[in-house]
Design a protein around this motif. Structure first.
Motif, PDB file in Angstrom:
ATOM      1  N   ARG A 186      39.228  52.571  51.039  1.00  0.00           N
ATOM      2  CA  ARG A 186      40.685  52.599  50.934  1.00  0.00           C
ATOM      3  C   ARG A 186      41.074  52.881  49.487  1.00  0.00           C
ATOM      4  NH1 ARG A 186      40.157  47.691  54.202  1.00  0.00           N
ATOM      5  NH2 ARG A 186      40.856  48.090  56.320  1.00  0.00           N
ATOM      6  N   ASP A 187      42.177  53.549  49.326  1.00  0.00           N
ATOM      7  CA  ASP A 187      42.676  53.832  47.977  1.00  0.00           C
ATOM      8  C   ASP A 187      43.622  52.726  47.542  1.00  0.00           C
ATOM      9  OD1 ASP A 187      41.280  56.225  47.828  1.00  0.00           O
ATOM     10  OD2 ASP A 187      42.880  57.329  48.836  1.00  0.00           O
ATOM     11  N   SER A 188      43.104  51.526  47.391  1.00  0.00           N
ATOM     12  CA  SER A 188      43.943  50.397  47.001  1.00  0.00           C
ATOM     13  C   SER A 188      44.157  50.411  45.490  1.00  0.00           C
ATOM     14  CB  SER A 188      43.289  49.087  47.428  1.00  0.00           C
ATOM     15  OG  SER A 188      42.033  48.924  46.803  1.00  0.00           O
ATOM     16  N   PRO A 189      45.249  49.806  45.044  1.00  0.00           N
ATOM     17  CA  PRO A 189      45.465  49.688  43.598  1.00  0.00           C
ATOM     18  C   PRO A 189      44.345  48.873  42.961  1.00  0.00           C
ATOM     19  CG  PRO A 189      47.445  49.120  44.837  1.00  0.00           C
ATOM     20  CD  PRO A 189      46.332  49.216  45.827  1.00  0.00           C
ATOM     21  N   GLY A 190      44.154  49.047  41.662  1.00  0.00           N
ATOM     22  CA  GLY A 190      43.119  48.256  41.014  1.00  0.00           C
ATOM     23  C   GLY A 190      42.817  48.690  39.601  1.00  0.00           C
ATOM     24  N   PHE A 191      41.779  48.075  39.040  1.00  0.00           N
ATOM     25  CA  PHE A 191      41.249  48.417  37.725  1.00  0.00           C
ATOM     26  C   PHE A 191      39.915  49.113  37.926  1.00  0.00           C
ATOM     27  CE2 PHE A 191      43.610  44.369  36.615  1.00  0.00           C
ATOM     28  CZ  PHE A 191      44.663  45.012  35.990  1.00  0.00           C
ATOM     29  N   VAL A 200      45.249  42.795  33.062  1.00  0.00           N
ATOM     30  CA  VAL A 200      46.111  41.744  33.604  1.00  0.00           C
ATOM     31  C   VAL A 200      46.935  42.294  34.753  1.00  0.00           C
ATOM     32  CG1 VAL A 200      47.965  40.116  33.092  1.00  0.00           C
ATOM     33  CG2 VAL A 200      46.241  40.633  31.343  1.00  0.00           C
ATOM     34  N   MET A 201      47.004  41.513  35.848  1.00  0.00           N
ATOM     35  CA  MET A 201      47.829  41.897  36.998  1.00  0.00           C
ATOM     36  C   MET A 201      48.461  40.651  37.594  1.00  0.00           C
ATOM     37  SD  MET A 201      48.960  44.339  38.872  1.00  0.00           S
ATOM     38  CE  MET A 201      50.033  44.272  40.287  1.00  0.00           C
ATOM     39  N   THR A 224      46.876  37.024  38.686  1.00  0.00           N
ATOM     40  CA  THR A 224      47.678  35.864  39.053  1.00  0.00           C
ATOM     41  C   THR A 224      48.540  36.199  40.264  1.00  0.00           C
ATOM     42  OG1 THR A 224      49.403  36.528  37.481  1.00  0.00           O
ATOM     43  CG2 THR A 224      47.733  34.971  36.699  1.00  0.00           C
ATOM     44  N   GLY A 225      49.106  35.157  40.882  1.00  0.00           N
ATOM     45  CA  GLY A 225      49.806  35.357  42.120  1.00  0.00           C
ATOM     46  C   GLY A 225      48.805  35.407  43.264  1.00  0.00           C
ATOM     47  N   SER A 226      49.238  35.921  44.409  1.00  0.00           N
ATOM     48  CA  SER A 226      48.399  35.911  45.605  1.00  0.00           C
ATOM     49  C   SER A 226      48.259  37.317  46.170  1.00  0.00           C
ATOM     50  CB  SER A 226      49.007  34.975  46.665  1.00  0.00           C
ATOM     51  OG  SER A 226      48.199  34.919  47.810  1.00  0.00           O
ATOM     52  N   VAL A 227      47.049  37.610  46.663  1.00  0.00           N
ATOM     53  CA  VAL A 227      46.777  38.903  47.272  1.00  0.00           C
ATOM     54  C   VAL A 227      45.944  38.647  48.529  1.00  0.00           C
ATOM     55  CG1 VAL A 227      44.635  39.351  46.023  1.00  0.00           C
ATOM     56  CG2 VAL A 227      46.034  41.278  46.788  1.00  0.00           C
ATOM     57  N   GLY A 357      46.193  42.167  26.741  1.00  0.00           N
ATOM     58  CA  GLY A 357      46.020  42.582  28.134  1.00  0.00           C
ATOM     59  C   GLY A 357      46.710  43.888  28.455  1.00  0.00           C
ATOM     60  N   THR A 358      46.126  44.587  29.408  1.00  0.00           N
ATOM     61  CA  THR A 358      46.684  45.836  29.921  1.00  0.00           C
ATOM     62  C   THR A 358      47.118  45.606  31.346  1.00  0.00           C
ATOM     63  OG1 THR A 358      45.206  47.158  28.534  1.00  0.00           O
ATOM     64  CG2 THR A 358      46.193  48.256  30.443  1.00  0.00           C
ATOM     65  N   ASP A 359      48.387  45.900  31.655  1.00  0.00           N
ATOM     66  CA  ASP A 359      48.898  45.660  33.011  1.00  0.00           C
ATOM     67  C   ASP A 359      48.279  46.620  33.994  1.00  0.00           C
ATOM     68  OD1 ASP A 359      50.486  43.644  32.138  1.00  0.00           O
ATOM     69  OD2 ASP A 359      52.252  44.900  31.827  1.00  0.00           O
ATOM     70  N   GLY A 360      48.130  46.112  35.243  1.00  0.00           N
ATOM     71  CA  GLY A 360      47.609  46.959  36.305  1.00  0.00           C
ATOM     72  C   GLY A 360      48.738  47.711  36.991  1.00  0.00           C
ATOM     73  N   ASN A 361      48.327  48.590  37.948  1.00  0.00           N
ATOM     74  CA  ASN A 361      49.332  49.363  38.674  1.00  0.00           C
ATOM     75  C   ASN A 361      49.085  49.270  40.151  1.00  0.00           C
ATOM     76  OD1 ASN A 361      47.070  51.081  39.040  1.00  0.00           O
ATOM     77  ND2 ASN A 361      47.645  52.269  37.218  1.00  0.00           N
TER      78      ASN A 361
END
Length: 361
Positions: A186-191, A200-201, A224-227, A357-361
């Motif tokens: 799958r082409d999921s978002p990520g690092f 950082v995400m 952080t948060g929930s996935v 940190g570098t934010d994710g997309n």
């Protein structure tokens, strides 16, 4: 004289009668007590039987659902060999749907591991492994590797290389020898493809269901948060801090890393020399893994408790120390994992106070 003898005889008879009466009462009391004890034991056995009667019903419900899903997946794999679509995108969609069904079946085992005997868990995991192998074979049949051969006139062809070999220039090519179907395509978002960075995400407020972390070297990842699902692939000398994952975390190829993560299910494949700080609802599973150590979850950031409650991961289950080595079937402790000594553990990792940190997309 005769009256005295008669009186004496009467007194003796009364005394004897009184003694016999007392013995009779004592005997009745003993019999009554014995009967009461027998009844109590009978009720206790019945109560114990009733209390365990729920387990077979739960196990039976699981086995019925598991068997139905297994037969459905096997039927779809068999049917796909007979009348599969010719459009590559439809073939890929078909394979992805079957892979998702296998992942759902794997999650069912994880959620049911509380009441299942260990042998049922092992048997179910073996079945899932067989289904993945069958899907892997189907993948190679429906998508012949030659279809994905990348032809580049400027590139020099290695005469010793197999024509279907996976290469960096051809990321779409598939090698069935190394495919790990725990990682759906799958082409999921990520690092991806980072070195020496802080990544950082924050999933709060996002609609991201799946996240991928792959091909990192000497990086620090803070999620952080929930996935719903997290896929981790090919990490070296990294530190990965993860908030709650409501589904599964799948890790493949990790070397010299530290993971701090909470999830309903965690499966680790081909990891070496890593430390895992976990909170997990089911028993963590390792495969083809060595030199890994486990400790309880120790992550802290602003809002972590709320996130954990929302993911039903707010309670410590102790399963971080109940590791299943899928490749170690002996009754003795697997030599491939151990409990991390307390004097070597992190106490708390507070990523809210860490900068950069570098934010994710």
């Amino acid at each position: 004289m005769e009256n005295e003898e008669a009186r004496s005889t009467s007194i003796s008879s009364q005394a004897l009668g009184s003694t016999l009466h007392k013995k009779h009462l004592s005997m009745l009391e003993r019999l009554s007590n014995r009967e009461q004890i027998r009844l109590d034991n009978s009720l206790a056995r019945r109560s114990d039987s009733d209390s365990h009667s729920n387990l077979p019903s739960s196990s039976t419900a699981f086995l019925s659902r598991f068997s139905d899903s297994k037969r459905s997946i096997e039927s779809r794999i068999a049917q796909s060999r007979l009348d599969h679509p010719t459009d590559p995108s439809q073939v890929r969609s078909l394979l992805d749907n079957i892979s998702a069904s296998i992942s759902d079946l794997e999650k069912l085992v994880a959620e049911s591991s509380y009441f299942l005997p260990s042998y049922e868990v092992r048997s179910s995991l073996k079945t899932i492994s067989d289904l993945k192998q069958a899907l892997e074979t189907l993948n190679s049949e429906l998508i012949p590797r030659k279809k994905f051969t990348f032809k580049n006139k400027s590139a020099k062809k290695d005469p010793t290389a197999e024509p279907n070999e996976t290469t960096p220039e051809n990321p779409e090519s598939v090698s069935t020898k190394h495919v790990n179907l725990s990682f759906p395509v799958r082409d999921s978002p990520g690092f991806r493809n980072k070195k020496g960075e802080i990544l950082v995400m924050n999933f709060k407020g996002s609609d991201i269901g799946e996240f991928t972390v792959s091909d990192l070297d000497s990086c620090e990842v803070r999620l952080t948060g929930s996935v719903r699902a997290l896929f981790i692939h090919r990490l070296s000398n990294c530190r990965v801090y993860v908030g709650p994952v409501t589904g599964s975390i799948l890790i493949d190829e990790a070397d010299g890393c530290v993971f701090v993560m909470a999830s309903h299910q965690i499966r680790i494949h081909n990891a070496k020399g890593c430390d895992f700080y976990l909170r997990v609802r089911s028993r963590p599973i390792i495969e083809d893994t060595s030199g890994v150590r486990f400790a309880p979850y120790c992550l802290n950031y602003e809002g972590v408790e709320e996130d954990l409650r929302g993911a039903s991961l707010d309670e410590e289950t102790g399963n971080w120390a109940n590791v299943d080595d899928f490749r170690w079937l002996r009754a003795v402790q697997s030599p491939n994992w151990s409990v991390l000594p307390e004097n070597e553990r992190y106490e708390v990792v507070n990523i809210s106070t860490l900068g950069g940190g570098t934010d994710g997309n």
